[in-house]
Design an enzyme around this catalytic site. Structure first.
Site, mmCIF file in Angstrom:
data_model
loop_
_atom_site.group_PDB
_atom_site.id
_atom_site.type_symbol
_atom_site.label_atom_id
_atom_site.label_comp_id
_atom_site.label_asym_id
_atom_site.label_seq_id
_atom_site.Cartn_x
_atom_site.Cartn_y
_atom_site.Cartn_z
ATOM 1 N N GLU A 1 0.830 -1.196 0.000
ATOM 2 C CA GLU A 1 0.000 0.000 0.000
ATOM 3 C C GLU A 1 0.865 1.248 0.000
ATOM 4 O O GLU A 1 1.955 1.286 0.567
ATOM 5 C CB GLU A 1 -0.937 -0.022 1.208
ATOM 6 C CG GLU A 1 -1.965 -1.135 1.049
ATOM 7 C CD GLU A 1 -3.014 -1.150 2.136
ATOM 8 O OE1 GLU A 1 -4.141 -1.577 1.847
ATOM 9 O OE2 GLU A 1 -2.734 -0.733 3.274
ATOM 10 N N CYS B 1 6.302 -7.517 7.440
ATOM 11 C CA CYS B 1 7.372 -7.011 8.306
ATOM 12 C C CYS B 1 7.816 -8.166 9.195
ATOM 13 O O CYS B 1 7.006 -8.998 9.589
ATOM 14 C CB CYS B 1 6.835 -5.856 9.160
ATOM 15 S SG CYS B 1 8.108 -5.002 10.114
ATOM 16 N N PHE C 1 9.025 5.481 18.852
ATOM 17 C CA PHE C 1 9.480 5.406 20.236
ATOM 18 C C PHE C 1 8.441 4.713 21.130
ATOM 19 O O PHE C 1 8.702 3.671 21.694
ATOM 20 C CB PHE C 1 9.804 6.824 20.731
ATOM 21 C CG PHE C 1 10.863 6.832 21.788
ATOM 22 C CD1 PHE C 1 12.152 6.400 21.506
ATOM 23 C CD2 PHE C 1 10.576 7.263 23.074
ATOM 24 C CE1 PHE C 1 13.130 6.393 22.487
ATOM 25 C CE2 PHE C 1 11.549 7.262 24.068
ATOM 26 C CZ PHE C 1 12.826 6.829 23.775
ATOM 27 N N HIS C 2 7.295 5.348 21.253
ATOM 28 C CA HIS C 2 6.086 4.706 21.796
ATOM 29 C C HIS C 2 6.054 4.305 23.268
ATOM 30 O O HIS C 2 5.011 3.870 23.753
ATOM 31 C CB HIS C 2 5.687 3.468 20.981
ATOM 32 C CG HIS C 2 5.514 3.720 19.513
ATOM 33 N ND1 HIS C 2 4.925 4.853 19.000
ATOM 34 C CD2 HIS C 2 5.872 2.974 18.426
ATOM 35 C CE1 HIS C 2 4.909 4.778 17.685
ATOM 36 N NE2 HIS C 2 5.480 3.663 17.303
ATOM 37 N N CYS D 1 0.455 -2.565 15.514
ATOM 38 C CA CYS D 1 0.599 -2.297 14.076
ATOM 39 C C CYS D 1 -0.039 -3.396 13.231
ATOM 40 O O CYS D 1 0.244 -4.583 13.420
ATOM 41 C CB CYS D 1 2.083 -2.165 13.734
ATOM 42 S SG CYS D 1 2.383 -1.998 11.977
ATOM 43 N N CYS E 1 5.265 -5.345 16.181
ATOM 44 C CA CYS E 1 4.811 -4.333 17.121
ATOM 45 C C CYS E 1 3.325 -4.570 17.382
ATOM 46 O O CYS E 1 2.556 -4.783 16.436
ATOM 47 C CB CYS E 1 5.075 -2.943 16.566
ATOM 48 S SG CYS E 1 6.831 -2.707 16.185
ATOM 49 N N CYS F 1 -1.900 5.623 9.661
ATOM 50 C CA CYS F 1 -0.676 4.957 10.120
ATOM 51 C C CYS F 1 -0.994 3.613 10.744
ATOM 52 O O CYS F 1 -1.863 3.513 11.598
ATOM 53 C CB CYS F 1 -0.001 5.716 11.256
ATOM 54 S SG CYS F 1 0.371 7.387 10.933
ATOM 55 N N CYS G 1 3.437 8.389 1.438
ATOM 56 C CA CYS G 1 3.915 7.401 2.403
ATOM 57 C C CYS G 1 4.158 6.108 1.633
ATOM 58 O O CYS G 1 3.226 5.533 1.069
ATOM 59 C CB CYS G 1 2.848 7.217 3.474
ATOM 60 S SG CYS G 1 3.266 5.964 4.689
HETATM 61 N N1 SAH Z 1 8.490 0.109 10.338
HETATM 62 C C1 SAH Z 1 8.745 1.481 10.483
HETATM 63 C C2 SAH Z 1 7.958 2.357 9.559
HETATM 64 C C3 SAH Z 1 6.491 2.047 9.332
HETATM 65 S S1 SAH Z 1 5.315 2.366 10.613
HETATM 66 C C4 SAH Z 1 8.536 1.922 11.896
HETATM 67 O O1 SAH Z 1 8.018 1.149 12.681
HETATM 68 O O2 SAH Z 1 8.943 3.018 12.228
HETATM 69 C C5 SAH Z 1 4.978 4.107 10.598
HETATM 70 C C6 SAH Z 1 4.499 4.630 11.965
HETATM 71 O O3 SAH Z 1 3.137 4.273 12.261
HETATM 72 C C7 SAH Z 1 5.324 4.061 13.101
HETATM 73 O O4 SAH Z 1 5.648 5.041 14.041
HETATM 74 C C8 SAH Z 1 4.381 3.077 13.691
HETATM 75 O O5 SAH Z 1 4.749 2.786 14.981
HETATM 76 C C9 SAH Z 1 3.058 3.783 13.577
HETATM 77 N N2 SAH Z 1 1.911 2.898 13.736
HETATM 78 C C10 SAH Z 1 1.859 1.582 13.493
HETATM 79 N N3 SAH Z 1 0.618 1.111 13.756
HETATM 80 C C11 SAH Z 1 -0.115 2.144 14.176
HETATM 81 C C12 SAH Z 1 -1.490 2.278 14.566
HETATM 82 N N4 SAH Z 1 -2.313 1.250 14.551
HETATM 83 N N5 SAH Z 1 -1.921 3.493 14.921
HETATM 84 C C13 SAH Z 1 -1.085 4.544 14.892
HETATM 85 N N6 SAH Z 1 0.200 4.483 14.517
HETATM 86 C C14 SAH Z 1 0.693 3.286 14.175
HETATM 87 FE FE1 SF4 Z 2 6.985 -3.376 11.373
HETATM 88 FE FE2 SF4 Z 2 4.731 -2.140 12.023
HETATM 89 FE FE3 SF4 Z 2 6.633 -2.404 13.852
HETATM 90 FE FE4 SF4 Z 2 6.979 -0.702 11.822
HETATM 91 S S1 SF4 Z 2 5.439 -0.530 13.434
HETATM 92 S S2 SF4 Z 2 8.475 -2.189 12.599
HETATM 93 S S3 SF4 Z 2 5.921 -1.827 10.155
HETATM 94 S S4 SF4 Z 2 5.511 -4.088 12.870
#
Ligand code: SAH
Ligand code: SF4
Length: 391
Positions: A115, A135, A249-250, A142, A139, A368, A128
């Protein structure tokens, strides 16, 4: 005989052949294209210029047919067409959100799909893009993380996503498009599917083409790579790509970050911050973006906000607060709006910009972390997702 076998070989005798079948020019770096042109028979002294001319046709004018490259001789154009193709991912669907966000499904070799999301704003248009199908990381919040890694994208497939979107936006100069500052597609974020630093070389090559004055010609300040924290590759990204950096970071303790961003078990918060502090050219105008997804009762307390500003002290930074975007089966909930605002306020008062990212394109699941190609089979089970999140 073997005694006398030469241990060195005259370079002239090294076969310089192109691989079988036509090569896709899209995604070849300048040196790689030059070498391929020489292998095709282009005299060395001309190859550099020819590569530049071809690049301009492809990346600046959007031309996909060698026959249209009118500053090259007819015979040369024919030869190019015999050896090369100009291929980008195929757009298989396009959805337009009520807010103007566009979500594309791009098909790449092997029938896989990724996507790509275009987000128009008043002063910019951000694309984007994805770097992997699926992946390897998991996480907990995600959607992409629920899909197993299928494969890395090639450099051509990465830069090709930009070209595909420019086709859709009808933004190639010969069609009368304005200059740089007013480009429809002015910024790139590597925040789609995948972990870009686990596909380093292809991402680097694609971004070099995106930044090159004879390529897509976007400033490195308009390109942001987001990583979950692949520490050993961060310095390399600074040295070899030089784009802006965002980090997922989160969380503000290792205990919570271990659960949300499992790569933290390998490279913890302290190690990550050390790598970020060393990132080149950090200044007020080139800050690291800390992405922080707001998860109800998980990472959204005042104490978290205070810990966060303490941790990042001294790093030129901006904190992007992302209200959690829900997806079917997600093991988290979005923090309440006043909680997000209270968190933002603490961060802001500590001297950091703390924009709350307005969810874009929610109605088409383009926000995101919602990206995922439904067609892929390798899906992690709901049980695996919950187990990863230790919930
Ligand atoms: N893999 C890379 C880039 C893709 S994710 C990374 O993790 O940085 C892009 C951003 O969206 C990241 O900060 C990710 O943590 C955030 N993200 C993932 N799932 C999300 C969700 N369900 N709601 C909001 N942000 C999310
Ligand atoms: Fe992979 Fe999603 Fe974690 Fe980014 S946020 S590293 S895309 S699992």
């Amino acid at each position: 005989m073997s005694d006398t076998a030469p241990i060195t070989q005259d370079v002239a005798t090294i076969p310089r052949k192109l691989p079988e079948g036509p090569v896709n020019i899209v995604g070849l770096t300048r040196p790689a294209l030059r070498a391929a042109l020489v292998a095709m028979g282009t005299p060395e002294r001309q190859a550099k210029m020819r590569a530049g001319q071809i690049w301009q046709w492809i990346y600046q004018w959007g031309v996909r047919d060698f026959a249209a490259m009118t500053n090259l001789s007819k015979a040369y154009r024919k030869e190019l067409a015999e050896h090369f193709v100009i291929e980008i991912p195929q757009m298989v669907s396009r959805q337009v959100s009520a807010d103007g966000t566009r979500k594309y499904l791009a098909r790449i070799a092997g029938g896989h799909e990724v996507e790509v999301v275009y987000i128009p704003e008043a002063d910019r248009g951000t694309l984007c893009i994805s770097s992997q199908v699926g992946c390897t990381l998991t996480c907990s919040f995600c959607h992409t993380g629920t899909q197993k890694l299928v494969r890395n994208l090639t450099a051509g497939e990465i830069v090709g996503q930009i070209m595909m979107a420019r086709d859709d936006l009808d933004e190639w100069p010969e069609r009368g498009v304005p200059r740089d500052e007013t480009r429809l597609l002015s910024n790139i974020v590597l925040m789609g599917m995948g972990e870009p630093l686990y596909n380093f070389e292809n991402v680097r090559d694609a971004m070099q083409i995106a930044m090159d004055g004879e390529g897509i010609s976007l400033s490195r300040r308009r390109i942001t790579l987001s990583t979950s924290g692949v520490v050993p590759e961060i310095a390399r990204a600074g040295a070899e790509i030089g784009c802006q950096l965002a980090v997922s970071f989160h969380a503000t303790t290792d205990e919570v970050r271990d659960r949300l961003v499992p790569i933290n078990r390998k490279w913890n918060i302290e190690t990550l911050l050390e790598a970020l502090r060393a990132y080149p050219r950090l200044s007020n105008s080139e800050r690291i973006t800390f992405e922080y997804v707001m998860l109800r009762d998980v990472n959204d307390s005042d104490a978290d906000a205070r810990r966060l500003v303490k941790l990042i002290e001294g790093i030129p930074a901006k904190i992007n607060l992302i209200p959690f975007n829900e997806w079917p089966g997600a093991p988290h909930a979005r923090s309440d709006w006043d909680r997000i605002e209270a968190f933002a306020d603490i961060v802001y008062k500590a001297g950091y910009a703390s924009p709350i990212r307005t969810p874009r394109g929610e109605d088409i699941m383009a926000a995101c972390g919602q990206l995922k190609s439904d067609t892929e089979r390798g899906r992690k089970s709901r049980r695996e997702i919950m187990a990863d999140a230790k919930l």
